[in-house]
Scaffold this motif. Structure first.
Motif, PDB file in Angstrom:
ATOM      1  N   CYS A 360       0.238  -1.673   0.097  1.00 27.78           N
ATOM      2  CA  CYS A 360       0.265  -0.253   0.132  1.00 27.78           C
ATOM      3  C   CYS A 360       1.244   1.732  -0.114  1.00 27.78           C
ATOM      4  O   CYS A 360       0.919   2.205  -0.412  1.00 27.78           O
ATOM      5  CB  CYS A 360      -0.983  -0.101   1.044  1.00 27.78           C
ATOM      6  N   LEU A 361       2.317   1.346   0.624  1.00 31.78           N
ATOM      7  CA  LEU A 361       3.087   2.440   0.525  1.00 31.78           C
ATOM      8  C   LEU A 361       3.867   2.295  -0.734  1.00 31.78           C
ATOM      9  O   LEU A 361       3.362   4.200  -0.621  1.00 31.78           O
ATOM     10  CB  LEU A 361       3.752   2.523   2.176  1.00 31.78           C
ATOM     11  N   PHE A 362       3.613   1.406  -0.928  1.00 30.38           N
ATOM     12  CA  PHE A 362       5.270   1.661  -1.976  1.00 30.38           C
ATOM     13  C   PHE A 362       4.682   1.357  -3.411  1.00 30.38           C
ATOM     14  O   PHE A 362       5.381   1.661  -4.078  1.00 30.38           O
ATOM     15  CB  PHE A 362       6.393   0.738  -1.589  1.00 30.38           C
ATOM     16  N   PHE A 363       3.459   0.560  -4.145  1.00 31.21           N
ATOM     17  CA  PHE A 363       3.354   0.232  -4.917  1.00 31.21           C
ATOM     18  C   PHE A 363       1.883   0.211  -4.697  1.00 31.21           C
ATOM     19  O   PHE A 363       1.023   0.668  -6.801  1.00 31.21           O
ATOM     20  CB  PHE A 363       3.305  -1.481  -4.977  1.00 31.21           C
ATOM     21  N   GLU A 364       1.083   0.713  -4.121  1.00 35.95           N
ATOM     22  CA  GLU A 364      -0.688   0.687  -4.579  1.00 35.95           C
ATOM     23  C   GLU A 364      -1.169   1.472  -5.659  1.00 35.95           C
ATOM     24  O   GLU A 364      -2.119   1.305  -6.563  1.00 35.95           O
ATOM     25  CB  GLU A 364      -1.192   0.928  -3.565  1.00 35.95           C
ATOM     26  N   GLN A 365      -0.102   2.723  -4.913  1.00 39.01           N
ATOM     27  CA  GLN A 365      -0.734   4.260  -6.289  1.00 39.01           C
ATOM     28  C   GLN A 365      -0.439   3.982  -7.993  1.00 39.01           C
ATOM     29  O   GLN A 365      -1.046   3.795  -8.592  1.00 39.01           O
ATOM     30  CB  GLN A 365      -0.380   4.899  -5.300  1.00 39.01           C
ATOM     31  N   LYS A 366       0.637   3.494  -8.154  1.00 36.09           N
ATOM     32  CA  LYS A 366       1.277   3.059  -9.591  1.00 36.09           C
ATOM     33  C   LYS A 366       0.109   2.122 -10.237  1.00 36.09           C
ATOM     34  O   LYS A 366       0.174   2.061 -11.040  1.00 36.09           O
ATOM     35  CB  LYS A 366       2.362   2.534  -9.244  1.00 36.09           C
ATOM     36  N   ILE A 367       0.088   1.033  -9.182  1.00 33.37           N
ATOM     37  CA  ILE A 367      -0.899  -0.451  -9.979  1.00 33.37           C
ATOM     38  C   ILE A 367      -2.186  -0.046 -10.340  1.00 33.37           C
ATOM     39  O   ILE A 367      -2.010  -0.397 -11.029  1.00 33.37           O
ATOM     40  CB  ILE A 367      -0.636  -0.853  -8.541  1.00 33.37           C
ATOM     41  N   PHE A 372      -6.187   0.883 -14.150  1.00 30.31           N
ATOM     42  CA  PHE A 372      -7.266   1.823 -14.667  1.00 30.31           C
ATOM     43  C   PHE A 372      -7.141   2.026 -15.425  1.00 30.31           C
ATOM     44  O   PHE A 372      -7.726   3.793 -16.169  1.00 30.31           O
ATOM     45  CB  PHE A 372      -7.270   2.733 -13.366  1.00 30.31           C
ATOM     46  N   ASN A 373      -5.918   1.517 -16.423  1.00 29.12           N
ATOM     47  CA  ASN A 373      -5.335   2.338 -17.688  1.00 29.12           C
ATOM     48  C   ASN A 373      -6.663   2.388 -19.098  1.00 29.12           C
ATOM     49  O   ASN A 373      -6.958   1.506 -19.014  1.00 29.12           O
ATOM     50  CB  ASN A 373      -4.225   1.749 -17.774  1.00 29.12           C
ATOM     51  N   PHE A 382      -1.067  -6.626 -15.875  1.00 30.60           N
ATOM     52  CA  PHE A 382      -1.086  -5.893 -14.539  1.00 30.60           C
ATOM     53  C   PHE A 382      -2.340  -6.596 -13.744  1.00 30.60           C
ATOM     54  O   PHE A 382      -2.841  -6.774 -12.369  1.00 30.60           O
ATOM     55  CB  PHE A 382      -1.704  -4.911 -13.757  1.00 30.60           C
ATOM     56  N   GLU A 383      -3.004  -7.812 -14.760  1.00 33.54           N
ATOM     57  CA  GLU A 383      -4.537  -7.975 -13.808  1.00 33.54           C
ATOM     58  C   GLU A 383      -3.899  -9.266 -12.743  1.00 33.54           C
ATOM     59  O   GLU A 383      -5.110  -9.358 -11.900  1.00 33.54           O
ATOM     60  CB  GLU A 383      -4.974  -9.208 -14.923  1.00 33.54           C
ATOM     61  N   PRO A 384      -3.054  -9.487 -12.614  1.00 34.35           N
ATOM     62  CA  PRO A 384      -2.786 -10.617 -11.134  1.00 34.35           C
ATOM     63  C   PRO A 384      -2.719  -9.734 -10.359  1.00 34.35           C
ATOM     64  O   PRO A 384      -2.985 -10.609  -8.879  1.00 34.35           O
ATOM     65  CB  PRO A 384      -0.903 -11.440 -11.260  1.00 34.35           C
ATOM     66  N   LEU A 385      -2.777  -8.787 -10.251  1.00 37.02           N
ATOM     67  CA  LEU A 385      -2.436  -7.379  -8.809  1.00 37.02           C
ATOM     68  C   LEU A 385      -4.376  -7.701  -8.397  1.00 37.02           C
ATOM     69  O   LEU A 385      -3.823  -6.340  -7.659  1.00 37.02           O
ATOM     70  CB  LEU A 385      -1.210  -6.368  -8.758  1.00 37.02           C
ATOM     71  N   LYS A 386      -4.726  -7.553  -9.360  1.00 35.70           N
ATOM     72  CA  LYS A 386      -6.158  -6.849  -8.632  1.00 35.70           C
ATOM     73  C   LYS A 386      -6.445  -8.260  -7.571  1.00 35.70           C
ATOM     74  O   LYS A 386      -7.043  -7.543  -6.889  1.00 35.70           O
ATOM     75  CB  LYS A 386      -6.516  -7.418 -10.454  1.00 35.70           C
ATOM     76  N   GLU A 387      -5.699  -9.548  -7.364  1.00 34.67           N
ATOM     77  CA  GLU A 387      -6.006 -10.079  -6.649  1.00 34.67           C
ATOM     78  C   GLU A 387      -5.755  -9.498  -5.109  1.00 34.67           C
ATOM     79  O   GLU A 387      -6.263  -9.694  -4.329  1.00 34.67           O
ATOM     80  CB  GLU A 387      -5.449 -11.826  -6.566  1.00 34.67           C
ATOM     81  N   VAL A 388      -4.021  -9.154  -4.733  1.00 36.76           N
ATOM     82  CA  VAL A 388      -3.968  -8.462  -4.058  1.00 36.76           C
ATOM     83  C   VAL A 388      -4.760  -7.703  -3.688  1.00 36.76           C
ATOM     84  O   VAL A 388      -5.203  -7.275  -2.686  1.00 36.76           O
ATOM     85  CB  VAL A 388      -2.277  -7.452  -4.409  1.00 36.76           C
TER      86      VAL A 388
END
Length: 745
Positions: A360-367, A372-373, A382-388
């Motif tokens: 949340c601190l270092f990746f979430e904003q970019k992910i 939503f690109n 980047f769909e796999p990171l949707k699960e996170v």
């Protein structure tokens, strides 16, 4: 009777709906809508991110702020931090740090380094008191990484005079401390570094010269050592860092040589200590990335710092390097991330202890911007990171639901809605509210892994829970089981807040059923007879009541819950088997103790009560009648015994009047003789003699009377025989022995 039956029919229907809702809730896949909004975190969590980022920035020598507005190190952020200074008693007593704080040095570039280095020094100080307090209750694992001792070592501290401070700057002072710490470790364990003590001493001498502000002389000493020992990794590590630092101060000619030495220190080797080599690799990548940010991703891939097969097996040092490497990755251009980086980020977020918070601190904003690109290819990549993101949102939603449940259903409100506790679910929830701190989302993300396999230590809380006899296991595994759907241990019943909510309308109906049951019992009971005969009743037994209700044998496991925490508490709280003269008393005792396993067990108890109420053999009316008969029989026997005792006393006095006539005058005479005697001994002997003589006379008289009584009785018996048998005393001369033998007996 009709009202009670109607209520029980109503609860049957409600139980079916409740069970259906339970199955849906237990088996349904939670849906968490992802919005393009970063997770909101408190200042304490962001402070951890700032501290980690500051440590990484120190390792890079050249200070570059992050793009994340929450943890960036720009002037505005620093001013905000300075307005909230730690208390005096929270700052570690360190003379060198205090002297560093007082110096207003500005290493280049002047627009960023001054406030940044001030922040780094602030990061050395202890965390805010609010975090320290939580550390004693929930334990902040990331705050417990000993960052201060790892990144700002206290060992081998060097004194710097004013000239030296101005010469090498604050960043140079921090760098020299780090190099001194590393060489101290090498001197203590030279074999781990594949070097000798003499070589380490020479390297330490070069560092000391550098600390004195003589950078050129220091480099000369180190290069001479290089000629003597060309493959020494420790030497390459120290030399590369000093060369990189000289480059950061504007001497770009040192950059190629710095990279060459950094590569030597970080080159793969199966013979070299793996932990030390990982540290050398990280420092090489971190430092070089400050001068060539575009190469950071390729260097991280090449040296595989974020490819950890088993994160659970990492020790503290390796874990710190792993975290710092991932922070380096977060500072790279996210538009250049490929599948390899996506897998690494996902593994980091899900498997690392505290990975959720760092994500949340270092990746979430970019992910989120990538998920939503506008480009479909980017979203798919980047769909796999949707699960996170979904896992974090599910935990957040579950926790919010729990908070809402508690706020809407306080203990006082529950007592108003139902007069009794009734179930284990409600009993356990009340105990949890009293004794278990409810964590915040940031606490969960910091102290657990998103896959639910790793937990932070909570010795203090676990001890408190054991003292309260709450058999719910350790603190964090409990909350993982409660909130984290992704975890294999997920079982929301472990803290049964929504079970209590689902049960509430049914329990209200059972309150009515209990009142109706009492009314039915009142109609059956004859108050006058009950008050006199209830002591002669055998009480109802809870097992018998349940066996009538379920029409089979009842055991401790008949209604035992599936959730381990509920089951263990049912084995303790539900072990009591109340008894009572009235069925309502038994149900009320168990309801007051909160000992019913579930509403199913309550329903069975009421079904049994309904069957027993008017039973022709065991019903209340029949038991009351039997008790009344016992009572009346006991009263008759008591009256007869009283009459017999009175007749016996009268008869005894009639027969023994003479005894009292003898013994009383004798006793008076004996008392008079004793009183008139000269000595007590003589009087006592005379008294005893008179009493003995009186008893003997009375005994003799009694024997004579008994003898006469027996003789009179025998005579009377003989006369009765003679009067009743006409043949008595007559003999028949013709009667033979054979005739006598054949006479009827």
């Amino acid at each position: 009777m009709v009202a009670l039956k109607s209520t029980l029919n109503k609860t049957k229907v409600m139980l079916k709906k409740q069970h259906s809702a339970y199955v849906k809730r237990r088996t349904a896949q939670p849906i968490a809508g992802i919005e393009n909004i970063p997770t909101e975190l408190p200042e304490e969590s962001i402070a951890i991110g700032r501290m980690l980022l500051a440590a990484v920035q120190v390792d890079r020598v050249s200070y570059i702020p992050t793009e994340d507005p929450r943890i960036q190190l720009h002037r505005d952020t620093i001013k905000t931090l300075e307005s909230h200074s730690p208390a005096d008693d929270e700052i570690e007593e360190n003379e060198e740090l205090e002297s560093l704080k007082k110096d207003d040095l500005t290493p280049p570039p002047p627009d960023l380094s001054a406030p940044l280095t001030q922040f780094i020094l602030r990061a050395i100080a202890p965390l805010p008191s609010s975090i320290n307090e939580k550390q004693h209750t929930t334990g902040l694992c990331l705050a417990g990484l000993n960052l201060k001792s790892e990144f700002f070592p206290k060992t081998a501290l060097s004194r710097f005079d004013n000239t030296t401070k101005e010469e090498i700057g604050l960043d140079g002072q921090l760098l020299s401390r780090m190099l001194s710490h590393e060489t101290d470790l090498a001197r203590a364990n030279p074999s781990d570094y594949q070097t000798t003590t003499i070589t380490v001493q020479k390297i330490q001498r070069a560092i000391q010269v550098y600390q004195e502000g003589r950078a050129a002389d220091s480099l000369t000493i180190l290069k001479n050592i290089r000629n003597e020992d060309p493959h020494n990794r420790l030497l390459s590590f120290v030399l590369a860092n000093i060369l990189y630092h000289r480059t950061a101060h504007g001497n770009n000619k040192f950059l190629p040589e710095a990279r060459q030495e950094g590569k030597k220190a970080a080159s793969d080797s199966k013979k070299f200590n793996a932990n030390i080599l990982r540290r050398f690799k990280y420092h090489y990548i971190a430092t070089d990335s400050a001068f060539a940010p575009d190469k950071t991703i390729s260097l991280l891939r090449e040296h595989a710092l974020y490819k950890i097969p088993e994160i659970q097996e990492l020790d503290n040092d390796d874990y710190i390097i792993y975290v710092k490497s991932m922070i380096l990755l977060s500072m790279t251009n996210h538009n250049k991330w490929q599948k390899e980086e996506i897998i690494a980020i996902k593994e980091f977020a899900e498997c690392a202890l505290g990975g959720g918070l760092l994500y949340c601190l270092f990746f979430e904003q970019k992910i989120l911007s990538l998920l939503f690109n506008e480009k479909e290819d980017t979203r798919i990549l980047f769909e796999p990171l949707k699960e996170v993101q979904e896992t974090i949102r599910i935990i957040q939603n579950n926790l919010a639901s729990f908070h809402e449940t508690i706020s809407k259903n306080t203990l006082e409100d529950e007592k108003k809605n139902t007069a009794h506790m009734w179930t284990i679910n409600k009993h356990l929830l009340q105990e949890c509210i009293k004794h278990i701190p409810i964590p915040e989302l940031s606490d969960i993300l910091t102290n657990t892994s998103l896959d639910g396999r790793q937990y932070g230590p909570t010795e203090t809380l676990d001890r408190i829970l054991r003292e309260k006899e709450l058999k719910i296991g350790e603190y964090w595994p409990l909350w993982v089981a409660k909130l984290n759907f992704k975890a294999a241990s997920f079982m929301p019943e472990s803290i049964p807040n929504w079970l209590v909510i689902d049960e509430k309308p049914v329990l209200e109906e059972y309150e009515k059923a209990l009142a109706e049951l009492k009314q039915e019992e009142t109609k059956i009971i004859d108050k006058e007879k009950w008050s006199l005969s209830h002591y002669y009743q055998t009480p109802f037994n809870y097992e018998n009541l349940m066996e009538v209700g379920i029409k089979r044998s009842f055991t401790q496991t008949t209604f035992a819950p599936m959730a381990p925490s509920l089951k263990s508490h049912y084995q303790v709280w539900g072990v009591g088997r109340p008894q009572g003269l009235l069925i309502s008393d038994i149900i009320e005792q168990r309801a007051r103790a909160g000992a019913f396993a579930s509403t199913r067990e309550i329903q069975a108890a009421f079904e049994g009560a309904y069957e027993l109420l008017y039973d022709k053999t065991y019903g209340i009316k029949e038991r009351q009648n039997k008790a009344w008969k016992r009572y009346t029989n006991m009263q008759d026997k008591s009256q007869q015994a009283s009459t017999n005792n009175q007749d016996y006393l009268q008869k005894l006095f009639a027969e023994m009047w003479w005894f009292f006539l003898i013994i009383i005058p004798a006793s008076l005479a004996a008392f008079a003789i004793t009183a008139s005697s000269d000595t007590f001994e003589q009087g006592a002997k005379t008294f005893i003699l008179v009493i003995i003589v009186s008893v003997l006379i009375s005994g003799g008289f009694l024997a004579i009377r008994k003898g006469r009584s027996i003789s009179s009785s025998l005579k009377s018996y003989a006369e009765d025989i003679m009067d009743n048998d006409p043949d008595y005393g007559q003999t028949d001369s013709n009667t033979s022995l054979q005739d006598i033998a054949n006479m009827p007996k």
